[in-house]
Every structure is written in structure tokens, then in C-alpha cells.
Design a protein around this motif. Sequence first.
Motif, PDB file in Angstrom:
ATOM      1  N   ASP A  16      36.065  49.120  31.471  1.00  0.00           N
ATOM      2  CA  ASP A  16      34.952  49.749  31.110  1.00  0.00           C
ATOM      3  C   ASP A  16      34.526  50.446  32.728  1.00  0.00           C
ATOM      4  OD1 ASP A  16      32.492  47.411  30.223  1.00  0.00           O
ATOM      5  OD2 ASP A  16      33.364  49.013  29.016  1.00  0.00           O
ATOM      6  N   GLY A  17      36.178  49.790  33.608  1.00  0.00           N
ATOM      7  CA  GLY A  17      35.779  50.436  34.856  1.00  0.00           C
ATOM      8  C   GLY A  17      35.209  50.153  36.133  1.00  0.00           C
ATOM      9  N   THR A  18      36.066  50.303  37.259  1.00  0.00           N
ATOM     10  CA  THR A  18      35.039  50.341  38.807  1.00  0.00           C
ATOM     11  C   THR A  18      35.041  51.926  39.210  1.00  0.00           C
ATOM     12  OG1 THR A  18      36.366  48.205  39.166  1.00  0.00           O
ATOM     13  CG2 THR A  18      34.963  49.834  41.201  1.00  0.00           C
ATOM     14  N   GLN A  34      39.776  43.690  40.514  1.00  0.00           N
ATOM     15  CA  GLN A  34      39.566  42.663  40.259  1.00  0.00           C
ATOM     16  C   GLN A  34      39.844  42.760  38.582  1.00  0.00           C
ATOM     17  OE1 GLN A  34      40.712  39.874  40.971  1.00  0.00           O
ATOM     18  NE2 GLN A  34      40.187  39.929  43.003  1.00  0.00           N
ATOM     19  N   CYS A  35      40.641  42.708  37.786  1.00  0.00           N
ATOM     20  CA  CYS A  35      41.137  42.707  36.474  1.00  0.00           C
ATOM     21  C   CYS A  35      41.818  41.462  35.970  1.00  0.00           C
ATOM     22  CB  CYS A  35      41.979  44.134  35.922  1.00  0.00           C
ATOM     23  SG  CYS A  35      42.349  43.982  34.703  1.00  0.00           S
ATOM     24  N   PHE A  82      45.493  40.425  37.340  1.00  0.00           N
ATOM     25  CA  PHE A  82      46.463  41.791  37.591  1.00  0.00           C
ATOM     26  C   PHE A  82      45.636  42.476  39.440  1.00  0.00           C
ATOM     27  CE2 PHE A  82      49.366  44.224  38.338  1.00  0.00           C
ATOM     28  CZ  PHE A  82      49.527  45.521  37.494  1.00  0.00           C
ATOM     29  N   PRO A  83      44.995  41.922  39.830  1.00  0.00           N
ATOM     30  CA  PRO A  83      44.172  42.453  40.597  1.00  0.00           C
ATOM     31  C   PRO A  83      45.293  43.838  41.900  1.00  0.00           C
ATOM     32  CG  PRO A  83      45.306  40.392  41.184  1.00  0.00           C
ATOM     33  CD  PRO A  83      45.377  40.325  40.232  1.00  0.00           C
ATOM     34  N   VAL A 131      39.008  42.703  28.505  1.00  0.00           N
ATOM     35  CA  VAL A 131      39.973  43.643  29.419  1.00  0.00           C
ATOM     36  C   VAL A 131      38.422  43.586  30.738  1.00  0.00           C
ATOM     37  CG1 VAL A 131      41.150  44.669  31.172  1.00  0.00           C
ATOM     38  CG2 VAL A 131      41.399  44.236  28.843  1.00  0.00           C
ATOM     39  N   THR A 132      38.421  42.284  31.278  1.00  0.00           N
ATOM     40  CA  THR A 132      37.695  42.657  32.810  1.00  0.00           C
ATOM     41  C   THR A 132      37.121  43.012  33.910  1.00  0.00           C
ATOM     42  OG1 THR A 132      36.015  41.202  31.655  1.00  0.00           O
ATOM     43  CG2 THR A 132      34.895  40.746  32.959  1.00  0.00           C
ATOM     44  N   GLN A 133      36.851  43.993  34.825  1.00  0.00           N
ATOM     45  CA  GLN A 133      36.712  44.641  35.870  1.00  0.00           C
ATOM     46  C   GLN A 133      35.365  44.633  36.550  1.00  0.00           C
ATOM     47  OE1 GLN A 133      38.749  48.535  34.037  1.00  0.00           O
ATOM     48  NE2 GLN A 133      38.518  48.533  36.496  1.00  0.00           N
ATOM     49  N   THR A 134      36.318  43.603  37.573  1.00  0.00           N
ATOM     50  CA  THR A 134      34.302  43.626  38.663  1.00  0.00           C
ATOM     51  C   THR A 134      35.295  44.450  40.435  1.00  0.00           C
ATOM     52  OG1 THR A 134      35.783  41.406  39.054  1.00  0.00           O
ATOM     53  CG2 THR A 134      33.423  41.517  37.665  1.00  0.00           C
ATOM     54  N   PRO A 135      34.001  44.473  40.881  1.00  0.00           N
ATOM     55  CA  PRO A 135      33.149  45.034  40.406  1.00  0.00           C
ATOM     56  C   PRO A 135      32.345  46.734  39.412  1.00  0.00           C
ATOM     57  CG  PRO A 135      33.641  45.735  42.991  1.00  0.00           C
ATOM     58  CD  PRO A 135      34.786  44.953  42.508  1.00  0.00           C
TER      59      PRO A 135
END
Lengths: 113, 114
Positions: A106-108, A22-23, A74-75, A4-8
Motif C-alpha cells: 500500500d506504500g509508505t 520495511q517490506c 526486503f527492507p 505485501v505489507t509495508q511499514t510504516p
Amino acid sequence: NAGVTQTPKFQVLKTGQSMTLQCAQDMNHEYMSWYRQDPGMGLRLIHYSVGAGITDQGEVPNGYNVSRSTTEDFPLRLLSAAPSQTSVYFCASSYSIGAQPQHFGDGTRLSIL
Amino acid sequence: LAKTTQPISMDSYEGQEVNITCSHNNIATNDYITWYQQFPSQGPRFIIQGYKTKVTNEVASLFIPADRKSSTLSLPRVSLSDTAVYYCLVGDIRSGGGADGLTFGKGTHLIIQP
């Protein structure tokens, strides 16, 4: 697999601004969810999705919108940021029985001034 | 609303076995029980999941009695690095449980001392 990638990872906003967290997941998981965690607190569910095109509200949905146009993404949108939305936001996904989260991003870390 | 109750905090020592119990008196027939570990400034990490009796993996065991109204996470021979917050989660959103199946309680802060 990236998981699972979260940005920023970090963001500072002014009150009234809007933004999208963003997710994305690359595991073809059906179930995705957004949580917020305030200092010293547990995780509170904002919105969740049981599949593309399907979303529903969690415990604290006010001030947030979500969409699920694809399985992967899944934004989470903040419509008009408020200081009370200063928090750490986690996205999670799952394919499994119970649909309970298996992988978290990892969280925003979001600060609203 | 969270369907679970856990102790707020626990202390133990390195090398000991630690058991953390979670109460879920209103567990539904289709609900599963999942435990997570969270370190400061990190996302939660899935530890173990079960439905009944006993489940064991490389890091923990999960004991669930026949009535399923509670569950116990067992961590064998803990070390300092096991100091973290542990959450249990109970539910199944696919069976009409909705958001309740994804709602965390406050967790147990486990502190391991030398």
C-alpha cells in the motif's frame, strides 16, 4: 494471506536522519522490488532482488541500500535522508514468469524536512 | 530505461469499450507483457499478463499481434470507477534483462465520463 505489507505507512524525517522502510510478503515469492513514485510521475525502480542473498540496482539507487536475508523480507534503508527523497515508496513481489510484479504494498509516504 | 510507449491520456464514456495500446518495438524473445491499474494514493494492481495472441480474464483482455511489437489492453463496458492510470510493463529479468524488465513507463491516464 496478507500479501505485501509495508511499514510504516507514513513517516516524517529530518534531513540527515536514517531509517528503514520495511517490506514483507507471505507468498514465498522469489522476486521483490522497491519503487518510488513522485507526484504526477510513474514508478521508478530503486533496487530489486531475485532471491534471498541477491540484490541489484535499479534506475535510481543512489542514497538507498537493500538487503535480502530471507525470502520474506526486503527492507529499504535510507542512509542520510535528503529532501529529494520525499516520495511514496512501493514494495512489490512476484513468483511468476518474467518476474514482473504481481503484488504491490500500500506504500509508505515519506516526507523529508 | 523503460521499453514501452503509451498515450499520455485517453477519454471515454461509461459503457464503452476502451482499448489502450502500448508500443514495445524492442521486445525480446523471452519478454512477457504485463498491465497494471493504479488509483490515486494506492499501489498498482496487476490486471493481466500475456506472451502472445490473446489473453482474457474477468476484468480485461490483452491482444498481442504476431510480431509482439505492441499490445492492446481492452476494457469492456467501462464505468466511472475505471478512471485510473494504466501501465504496461515489458521484460524478463531472469533472462538477463535486468532492471529493464522492471522499469515502468509513464502510463496512460484514462478518464471515464458519465
